[in-house]
Design a protein around this motif. Structure first.
Motif, PDB file in Angstrom:
ATOM      1  N   ASP A   1      10.917   9.586 -15.024  1.00 24.99           N
ATOM      2  CA  ASP A   1      10.339   8.595 -15.933  1.00 24.99           C
ATOM      3  C   ASP A   1       9.949   9.245 -17.258  1.00 24.99           C
ATOM      4  O   ASP A   1      10.184   8.684 -18.327  1.00 24.99           O
ATOM      5  CB  ASP A   1       9.118   7.919 -15.303  1.00 24.99           C
ATOM      6  CG  ASP A   1       9.495   6.958 -14.190  1.00 24.99           C
ATOM      7  OD1 ASP A   1      10.683   6.612 -14.059  1.00 24.99           O
ATOM      8  OD2 ASP A   1       8.580   6.542 -13.445  1.00 24.99           O
ATOM      9  N   ALA A   2       9.364  10.445 -17.188  1.00 28.80           N
ATOM     10  CA  ALA A   2       8.978  11.154 -18.409  1.00 28.80           C
ATOM     11  C   ALA A   2      10.219  11.516 -19.233  1.00 28.80           C
ATOM     12  O   ALA A   2      10.199  11.413 -20.464  1.00 28.80           O
ATOM     13  CB  ALA A   2       8.188  12.412 -18.059  1.00 28.80           C
TER      14      ALA A   2
ATOM     15  N   ARG B   1       0.834  -1.196   0.000  1.00 23.96           N
ATOM     16  CA  ARG B   1       0.000   0.000   0.000  1.00 23.96           C
ATOM     17  C   ARG B   1       0.879   1.260   0.000  1.00 23.96           C
ATOM     18  O   ARG B   1       0.602   2.218  -0.715  1.00 23.96           O
ATOM     19  CB  ARG B   1      -0.934   0.017   1.204  1.00 23.96           C
ATOM     20  CG  ARG B   1      -1.894   1.200   1.153  1.00 23.96           C
ATOM     21  CD  ARG B   1      -2.883   1.153   2.253  1.00 23.96           C
ATOM     22  NE  ARG B   1      -3.946   0.226   1.878  1.00 23.96           N
ATOM     23  CZ  ARG B   1      -5.042   0.054   2.593  1.00 23.96           C
ATOM     24  NH1 ARG B   1      -5.215   0.700   3.717  1.00 23.96           N
ATOM     25  NH2 ARG B   1      -5.974  -0.794   2.205  1.00 23.96           N
ATOM     26  N   CYS B   2       1.954   1.246   0.782  1.00 22.32           N
ATOM     27  CA  CYS B   2       2.883   2.375   0.838  1.00 22.32           C
ATOM     28  C   CYS B   2       3.519   2.603  -0.539  1.00 22.32           C
ATOM     29  O   CYS B   2       3.638   3.740  -0.993  1.00 22.32           O
ATOM     30  CB  CYS B   2       3.942   2.122   1.903  1.00 22.32           C
ATOM     31  SG  CYS B   2       5.078   3.495   2.118  1.00 22.32           S
ATOM     32  N   GLU B   3       3.920   1.516  -1.202  1.00 23.31           N
ATOM     33  CA  GLU B   3       4.507   1.630  -2.540  1.00 23.31           C
ATOM     34  C   GLU B   3       3.505   2.219  -3.530  1.00 23.31           C
ATOM     35  O   GLU B   3       3.872   3.015  -4.391  1.00 23.31           O
ATOM     36  CB  GLU B   3       5.001   0.269  -3.020  1.00 23.31           C
ATOM     37  CG  GLU B   3       6.266  -0.194  -2.334  1.00 23.31           C
ATOM     38  CD  GLU B   3       6.701  -1.584  -2.772  1.00 23.31           C
ATOM     39  OE1 GLU B   3       6.032  -2.204  -3.629  1.00 23.31           O
ATOM     40  OE2 GLU B   3       7.728  -2.051  -2.238  1.00 23.31           O
ATOM     41  N   GLN B   4       2.238   1.836  -3.403  1.00 22.03           N
ATOM     42  CA  GLN B   4       1.206   2.393  -4.279  1.00 22.03           C
ATOM     43  C   GLN B   4       1.083   3.905  -4.071  1.00 22.03           C
ATOM     44  O   GLN B   4       0.977   4.664  -5.034  1.00 22.03           O
ATOM     45  CB  GLN B   4      -0.140   1.719  -4.019  1.00 22.03           C
ATOM     46  CG  GLN B   4      -0.235   0.308  -4.522  1.00 22.03           C
ATOM     47  CD  GLN B   4      -1.535  -0.358  -4.107  1.00 22.03           C
ATOM     48  OE1 GLN B   4      -2.188   0.032  -3.142  1.00 22.03           O
ATOM     49  NE2 GLN B   4      -1.919  -1.383  -4.860  1.00 22.03           N
ATOM     50  N   TYR B   5       1.087   4.336  -2.813  1.00 24.48           N
ATOM     51  CA  TYR B   5       0.985   5.763  -2.515  1.00 24.48           C
ATOM     52  C   TYR B   5       2.227   6.521  -2.979  1.00 24.48           C
ATOM     53  O   TYR B   5       2.121   7.637  -3.501  1.00 24.48           O
ATOM     54  CB  TYR B   5       0.743   6.002  -1.022  1.00 24.48           C
ATOM     55  CG  TYR B   5      -0.675   5.701  -0.596  1.00 24.48           C
ATOM     56  CD1 TYR B   5      -1.767   6.280  -1.241  1.00 24.48           C
ATOM     57  CD2 TYR B   5      -0.921   4.828   0.451  1.00 24.48           C
ATOM     58  CE1 TYR B   5      -3.058   5.995  -0.853  1.00 24.48           C
ATOM     59  CE2 TYR B   5      -2.218   4.533   0.847  1.00 24.48           C
ATOM     60  CZ  TYR B   5      -3.290   5.122   0.194  1.00 24.48           C
ATOM     61  OH  TYR B   5      -4.562   4.846   0.568  1.00 24.48           O
TER      62      TYR B   5
ATOM     63  N   LYS C   1       4.093   5.760  -5.490  1.00 18.92           N
ATOM     64  CA  LYS C   1       3.984   5.861  -6.947  1.00 18.92           C
ATOM     65  C   LYS C   1       2.944   6.911  -7.333  1.00 18.92           C
ATOM     66  O   LYS C   1       3.157   7.712  -8.238  1.00 18.92           O
ATOM     67  CB  LYS C   1       3.625   4.492  -7.535  1.00 18.92           C
ATOM     68  CG  LYS C   1       3.775   4.416  -9.023  1.00 18.92           C
ATOM     69  CD  LYS C   1       3.624   2.999  -9.515  1.00 18.92           C
ATOM     70  CE  LYS C   1       3.955   2.903 -10.975  1.00 18.92           C
ATOM     71  NZ  LYS C   1       3.915   1.542 -11.463  1.00 18.92           N
ATOM     72  N   MET C   2       1.818   6.910  -6.637  1.00 23.09           N
ATOM     73  CA  MET C   2       0.731   7.840  -6.938  1.00 23.09           C
ATOM     74  C   MET C   2       1.176   9.292  -6.736  1.00 23.09           C
ATOM     75  O   MET C   2       0.856  10.160  -7.539  1.00 23.09           O
ATOM     76  CB  MET C   2      -0.473   7.537  -6.031  1.00 23.09           C
ATOM     77  CG  MET C   2      -1.702   8.313  -6.399  1.00 23.09           C
ATOM     78  SD  MET C   2      -3.186   8.010  -5.380  1.00 23.09           S
ATOM     79  CE  MET C   2      -2.839   6.630  -4.378  1.00 23.09           C
ATOM     80  N   PHE C   3       1.943   9.551  -5.670  1.00 21.26           N
ATOM     81  CA  PHE C   3       2.345  10.914  -5.348  1.00 21.26           C
ATOM     82  C   PHE C   3       3.736  11.284  -5.861  1.00 21.26           C
ATOM     83  O   PHE C   3       4.197  12.401  -5.659  1.00 21.26           O
ATOM     84  CB  PHE C   3       2.274  11.145  -3.837  1.00 21.26           C
ATOM     85  CG  PHE C   3       0.872  11.060  -3.302  1.00 21.26           C
ATOM     86  CD1 PHE C   3      -0.103  11.955  -3.716  1.00 21.26           C
ATOM     87  CD2 PHE C   3       0.524  10.070  -2.409  1.00 21.26           C
ATOM     88  CE1 PHE C   3      -1.394  11.876  -3.241  1.00 21.26           C
ATOM     89  CE2 PHE C   3      -0.768   9.969  -1.921  1.00 21.26           C
ATOM     90  CZ  PHE C   3      -1.741  10.885  -2.339  1.00 21.26           C
ATOM     91  N   GLY C   4       4.404  10.357  -6.522  1.00 19.65           N
ATOM     92  CA  GLY C   4       5.723  10.640  -7.087  1.00 19.65           C
ATOM     93  C   GLY C   4       6.780  10.886  -6.029  1.00 19.65           C
ATOM     94  O   GLY C   4       7.608  11.777  -6.173  1.00 19.65           O
ATOM     95  N   ILE C   5       6.739  10.103  -4.966  1.00 15.03           N
ATOM     96  CA  ILE C   5       7.736  10.244  -3.897  1.00 15.03           C
ATOM     97  C   ILE C   5       8.477   8.927  -3.732  1.00 15.03           C
ATOM     98  O   ILE C   5       8.125   7.921  -4.333  1.00 15.03           O
ATOM     99  CB  ILE C   5       7.080  10.667  -2.557  1.00 15.03           C
ATOM    100  CG1 ILE C   5       6.002   9.665  -2.140  1.00 15.03           C
ATOM    101  CG2 ILE C   5       6.514  12.064  -2.663  1.00 15.03           C
ATOM    102  CD1 ILE C   5       5.368   9.932  -0.796  1.00 15.03           C
ATOM    103  N   GLY C   6       9.500   8.940  -2.901  1.00 20.47           N
ATOM    104  CA  GLY C   6      10.279   7.717  -2.695  1.00 20.47           C
ATOM    105  C   GLY C   6      11.072   7.395  -3.942  1.00 20.47           C
ATOM    106  O   GLY C   6      11.704   8.260  -4.546  1.00 20.47           O
ATOM    107  N   ASN C   7      11.018   6.145  -4.364  1.00 18.40           N
ATOM    108  CA  ASN C   7      11.747   5.703  -5.554  1.00 18.40           C
ATOM    109  C   ASN C   7      11.028   6.065  -6.844  1.00 18.40           C
ATOM    110  O   ASN C   7      11.556   5.852  -7.925  1.00 18.40           O
ATOM    111  CB  ASN C   7      11.961   4.188  -5.518  1.00 18.40           C
ATOM    112  CG  ASN C   7      12.915   3.783  -4.418  1.00 18.40           C
ATOM    113  OD1 ASN C   7      13.824   4.530  -4.082  1.00 18.40           O
ATOM    114  ND2 ASN C   7      12.696   2.615  -3.855  1.00 18.40           N
TER     115      ASN C   7
END
Length: 124
Positions: free
Chosen positions: A27-28, A9-13, A15-21
Motif C-alpha cells: 500500500d505504501a 473481527r478477523c479482517e480488522q486483525y 489489517k492491523m497486523f498486515g497479514i492476509g490480503n
C-alpha cells in the motif's frame, strides 16, 4: 447479548497486523507511485515561461516545480529499487491495482519518457 461478527473481527486483525490480503508495504508503494504520478502530471502542465520573469524568481510555484524536477530522477530510481526489493512484478502491481483506488496507472521510467516524448535512458 450482541453477536460477534468473527469474519469482520478477523479482517480488522489482518489489517492491523498486515497479514492476509492487507500488506501495508505494498500500500505504501502504491501511495509513493501515486505521489510521483501527481508530480509528473503537475510538471507536464507547468510552463516555465509563464512562471518566471525578472521579478518572479521568488515565485513559490516555480521553486516547487524546480525542486520536483531536481528530485524526479531520484524518485524514479527509488520506485525501481522498491519494486526490486519488494519483488513486485508488473503483474503483481496490476493485480493489486483493481482492488485499490490509490493509483490508476503504473509509472515506469519508460512511461515517464513516453509522456515527455523521449526514449528512456537516452540523453540529448
Amino acid at each position: 447479548m450482541s453477536e460477534i461478527n468473527y469474519k469482520e473481527r478477523c479482517e480488522q486483525y489482518e489489517k492491523m497486523f498486515g497479514i492476509g490480503n492487507y500488506d501495508p508495504v505494498k500500500d505504501a508503494y502504491l501511495v509513493y507511485i501515486k505521489m510521483m504520478n501527481q508530480q509528473v502530471q503537475f510538471l507536464n502542465e507547468f510552463n516555465i515561461k509563464s512562471s518566471i520573469g525578472e521579478l518572479d524568481k521568488e515565485n513559490p510555484k516555480y521553486k516547487r516545480a524546480m525542486d520536483m524536477i531536481d528530485n524526479l530522477p531520484k524518485m524514479m530510481t527509488s520506485v525501481s529499487d522498491l519494486r526490486i526489493t519488494l519483488k513486485l512484478t508488473k503483474d503483481d502491481i496490476l493485480s493489486i491495482a483493481p482492488e485499490k483506488q490509490i493509483f490508476s496507472k503504473i509509472t515506469t521510467p519508460e512511461s515517464m519518457a513516453d509522456s515527455v516524448g523521449e526514449l528512456a535512458g537516452s540523453k540529448k
